[in-house]
Design a protein around this motif. Structure first.
Motif, short mmCIF file in Angstrom:
data_model
loop_
_atom_site.label_atom_id
_atom_site.label_comp_id
_atom_site.label_asym_id
_atom_site.label_seq_id
_atom_site.Cartn_x
_atom_site.Cartn_y
_atom_site.Cartn_z
N PHE A 361 -30.73 -68.01 90.54
CA PHE A 361 -29.84 -67.81 91.69
C PHE A 361 -30.64 -67.30 92.89
CE2 PHE A 361 -27.20 -67.52 87.96
CZ PHE A 361 -26.07 -68.24 88.29
N THR A 362 -31.78 -67.93 93.13
CA THR A 362 -32.69 -67.44 94.16
C THR A 362 -32.01 -67.34 95.52
OG1 THR A 362 -34.60 -68.39 93.01
CG2 THR A 362 -34.88 -67.84 95.33
N GLN A 363 -31.38 -68.43 95.96
CA GLN A 363 -30.77 -68.43 97.29
C GLN A 363 -29.63 -67.43 97.38
OE1 GLN A 363 -28.25 -71.69 98.44
NE2 GLN A 363 -28.98 -71.67 100.55
N VAL A 364 -28.79 -67.41 96.35
CA VAL A 364 -27.65 -66.49 96.34
C VAL A 364 -28.13 -65.04 96.39
CG1 VAL A 364 -25.81 -65.58 94.87
CG2 VAL A 364 -26.01 -68.04 95.22
N CYS A 365 -29.11 -64.71 95.56
CA CYS A 365 -29.63 -63.34 95.53
C CYS A 365 -30.29 -62.97 96.85
CB CYS A 365 -30.61 -63.16 94.37
SG CYS A 365 -29.83 -63.20 92.75
N ASP A 366 -31.03 -63.91 97.43
CA ASP A 366 -31.65 -63.64 98.74
C ASP A 366 -30.60 -63.35 99.79
OD1 ASP A 366 -34.15 -63.98 97.69
OD2 ASP A 366 -34.45 -66.01 98.48
N GLN A 367 -29.53 -64.13 99.80
CA GLN A 367 -28.47 -63.91 100.80
C GLN A 367 -27.77 -62.59 100.59
OE1 GLN A 367 -26.29 -67.62 100.17
NE2 GLN A 367 -27.02 -68.40 102.12
N LEU A 368 -27.47 -62.26 99.33
CA LEU A 368 -26.81 -60.98 99.05
C LEU A 368 -27.73 -59.81 99.39
CD1 LEU A 368 -25.08 -61.78 95.63
CD2 LEU A 368 -23.92 -61.22 97.77
N GLU A 369 -29.02 -59.98 99.13
CA GLU A 369 -29.98 -58.91 99.44
C GLU A 369 -30.13 -58.73 100.95
OE1 GLU A 369 -34.25 -57.38 97.63
OE2 GLU A 369 -33.75 -59.50 97.57
N GLN A 370 -30.10 -59.83 101.70
CA GLN A 370 -30.24 -59.76 103.15
C GLN A 370 -29.10 -58.99 103.81
OE1 GLN A 370 -30.69 -63.82 104.47
NE2 GLN A 370 -32.67 -64.07 103.46
N VAL A 371 -27.89 -59.12 103.25
CA VAL A 371 -26.75 -58.38 103.83
C VAL A 371 -26.57 -57.03 103.15
CG1 VAL A 371 -25.59 -60.51 104.51
CG2 VAL A 371 -25.03 -59.46 102.30
N GLN A 372 -27.53 -56.66 102.30
CA GLN A 372 -27.54 -55.36 101.61
C GLN A 372 -26.34 -55.19 100.68
OE1 GLN A 372 -28.04 -52.43 104.75
NE2 GLN A 372 -30.20 -52.92 104.98
N ALA A 373 -25.99 -56.28 100.00
CA ALA A 373 -24.93 -56.23 98.99
C ALA A 373 -25.50 -56.17 97.58
CB ALA A 373 -24.03 -57.47 99.12
N LEU A 374 -26.81 -56.42 97.47
CA LEU A 374 -27.48 -56.46 96.18
C LEU A 374 -28.78 -55.67 96.25
CD1 LEU A 374 -28.00 -59.48 93.83
CD2 LEU A 374 -30.00 -58.25 94.64
N LYS A 375 -29.05 -54.92 95.20
CA LYS A 375 -30.30 -54.17 95.09
C LYS A 375 -31.10 -54.72 93.92
CE LYS A 375 -33.31 -50.76 95.42
NZ LYS A 375 -34.30 -50.69 96.52
N VAL A 376 -32.33 -55.14 94.17
CA VAL A 376 -33.20 -55.62 93.11
C VAL A 376 -34.02 -54.45 92.58
CG1 VAL A 376 -35.13 -57.14 92.51
CG2 VAL A 376 -33.32 -57.96 94.05
N THR A 377 -33.99 -54.28 91.27
CA THR A 377 -34.69 -53.17 90.64
C THR A 377 -35.67 -53.68 89.59
OG1 THR A 377 -34.37 -51.02 89.56
CG2 THR A 377 -32.95 -52.83 88.83
N THR A 378 -36.37 -52.79 88.95
CA THR A 378 -37.27 -53.11 87.84
C THR A 378 -37.02 -52.10 86.73
OG1 THR A 378 -39.04 -51.67 88.64
CG2 THR A 378 -39.03 -53.96 89.45
N SER A 379 -37.59 -52.35 85.56
CA SER A 379 -37.43 -51.40 84.46
C SER A 379 -37.96 -50.03 84.84
CB SER A 379 -38.16 -51.92 83.21
OG SER A 379 -37.58 -53.12 82.75
N ALA A 380 -39.05 -50.00 85.62
CA ALA A 380 -39.66 -48.72 86.01
C ALA A 380 -38.80 -47.96 87.02
CB ALA A 380 -41.05 -48.98 86.60
N HIS A 381 -38.04 -48.68 87.84
CA HIS A 381 -37.24 -48.05 88.88
C HIS A 381 -35.73 -48.04 88.57
CE1 HIS A 381 -40.98 -49.12 91.07
NE2 HIS A 381 -40.74 -47.98 91.71
N LEU A 382 -35.37 -48.47 87.36
CA LEU A 382 -33.96 -48.60 87.02
C LEU A 382 -33.22 -47.27 87.13
CD1 LEU A 382 -31.66 -50.40 85.99
CD2 LEU A 382 -32.44 -49.93 83.65
N LEU A 383 -33.78 -46.21 86.59
CA LEU A 383 -33.13 -44.90 86.62
C LEU A 383 -32.92 -44.44 88.06
CD1 LEU A 383 -32.07 -42.31 85.35
CD2 LEU A 383 -34.46 -41.52 85.14
#
Length: 431
Positions: A361-383
């Motif tokens: 869902f690359t395009q969808v995630c990019d669009q949601l991230e651009q409007v600050q509706a989605l936060k991308v995390t990693t296992s190290a930063h999950l907490l």
């Protein structure tokens, strides 16, 4: 020649494949249903239906509005095929009350299986959803002059590289497709680079933005009452352990329920073991969903820990928990699976958290991230990222509102796809 080689290899592998298939269904009884459908013996319940193939639950949820539009607007019956058992169960849940829709499993991509299916079903057109490209099926439809349309098409960079290894097979296959209706310009360019004819590729947007949430739903309030509700949907192997660990380490002032919804039912017991090992108070959905279950009050009011875990060991209730969620984690994204659909919670105005593997869902995630509706995390930063969302109600509210607004702005692909499909059907009738 390329198709002959591919088909010959399929037939050479068939005896071994059948043995593996029998062993598989012996170990997994839920896959026994529709055994003969996998080899082409599909039910003849509709007269010249539109055959729509959606591999599993995500594709089916995305295409459901188009199925309803074909039935109501074009007045045509529909046969929905799926690959997975969970997709079949979702199909029954969506369309059990509609006698214009039937469902079955798509046969393996063998020439004889496809011929048998087309002879029995006699579809007026075949619609393939997203990336369901099967050389023998497409070739069989082309020989019978059955329009074949890829709808809501998507092709990640990773998938395009995989297809590019087989140009002798992929290019002729793409050139036999009547139309490729794709989600974005990047996907269109990838199909063109693989050999698709330019006059068959059209960018119509993503049907996922036209997602229609069901009106009636289960009230899960009593199951997650008290504190915040953090719903983790469509989780995959390895993700639940990370989520449970982060949930147990949150600051003491954060209270509530972690809801784990595994993607596949065969993993329910595996995830139950992880919940037991976590040391947190936990219950199964099938326990607390019983109205008279005495464990619910003790689960909700547990004095052992301010945070609880609910394992949803049932299918078809994910949206109901999304409605109650304060924050949603969309699975398949910490694991290297490409992620599942973040638009489902975003449509409901929920802030979304995902791992870095979102290539489905690359395009969808990019669009949601651009409007600050989605936060991308990693296992190290999950907490850290979970904590930031759970302690800040204003952040959750702004992210949820931004996601819902984006979904409303991007709607419209359904109408464009329907117009195009109708035009293809009309052209086919003239020929």
């Amino acid at each position: 020649m390329a198709l002959f080689v591919y088909t010959s290899l399929c037939y050479l592998a068939l005896p071994f494949g059948m043995v593996l298939h029998l062993l598989f269904i012996w170990r997994r009884p839920e896959f026994r249903a529709g055994f003969f459908q996998r080899y082409g013996w599909l039910p003849k319940k509709q007269h010249h239906p539109v055959l729509i193939h959606a591999a599993s639950v995500g594709e089916l949820n995305a295409i459901a509005p188009l199925i309803n539009a074909i039935i109501s607007h074009l007045k045509l019956p529909v046969l929905v095929t799926t690959t997975s058992v969970t997709g079949q169960a979702r199909c029954q849940q969506l369309f059990a009350a509609n006698d214009r829709v039937s469902w079955a499993f798509l046969p393996f991509d063998l020439g004889l299986a496809n011929k048998l299916m087309l002879w029995r079903v006699k579809p007026r057109a075949v619609l393939l959803v997203e990336t369901e490209l099967w050389p023998n099926l497409i070739a069989s439809c082309a020989r019978k002059k059955i329009p074949t349309i890829l709808v809501n098409g998507r092709l990640s960079e990773r998938s395009a590289k995989g297809y590019a290894r087989w140009p002798w097979l992929v290019a002729p296959m793409l050139q036999k497709i009547t139309a490729l209706l794709v989600q974005d310009q990047a996907t269109a360019q990838r199909f063109l680079s693989l050999g698709a004819a330019s006059n068959t590729v059209s960018v119509l947007g993503s049907l996922k933005y036209d997602l229609v949430m069901p009106d009636s739903y289960l009230d899960v309030t009593t199951m997650v009452a008290g504190g915040l509700c953090f719903v983790c949907g469509s989780t995959r192997s390895g993700e639940e352990a990370s989520l449970l660990q982060a949930w147990s380490q949150l600051p003491a002032r954060i209270e509530g329920t972690l809801v784990l919804v595994p993607r596949h039912p065969q993993r329910f017991e595996e995830v139950a073991d992880l919940c037991q090992q976590s040391g947190l108070p936990w219950l199964r959905y099938t326990q607390v969903s019983k109205p008279s279950n005495a464990q619910i009050p003790s689960f909700i009011d547990s004095q052992q820990h301010s945070r609880r875990v609910l394992l949803v060991d049932a299918m078809g209730v994910l949206f109901d928990f999304y409605r109650r969620a304060d924050v949603v984690f969309v699975g398949g994204s910490l694991a290297d699976k490409g992620g599942h659909n973040p638009l489902e919670p975003a449509t409901l105005g929920k802030p979304v958290l995902m791992g870095p593997n979102c290539f489905n869902f690359t395009q969808v995630c990019d669009q949601l991230e651009q409007v600050q509706a989605l936060k991308v995390t990693t296992s190290a930063h999950l907490l850290k990222d979970m904590t930031a969302l759970l302690i800040d109600p204003l952040l959750r509210e702004s992210m949820g509102a931004a996601g819902a607004q984006l979904v409303n702005q991007q709607k419209g692909a359904l109408a464009r796809n329907l117009l195009f499909i109708e035009a293809v059907f009309e052209q086919a009738l003239k020929e």
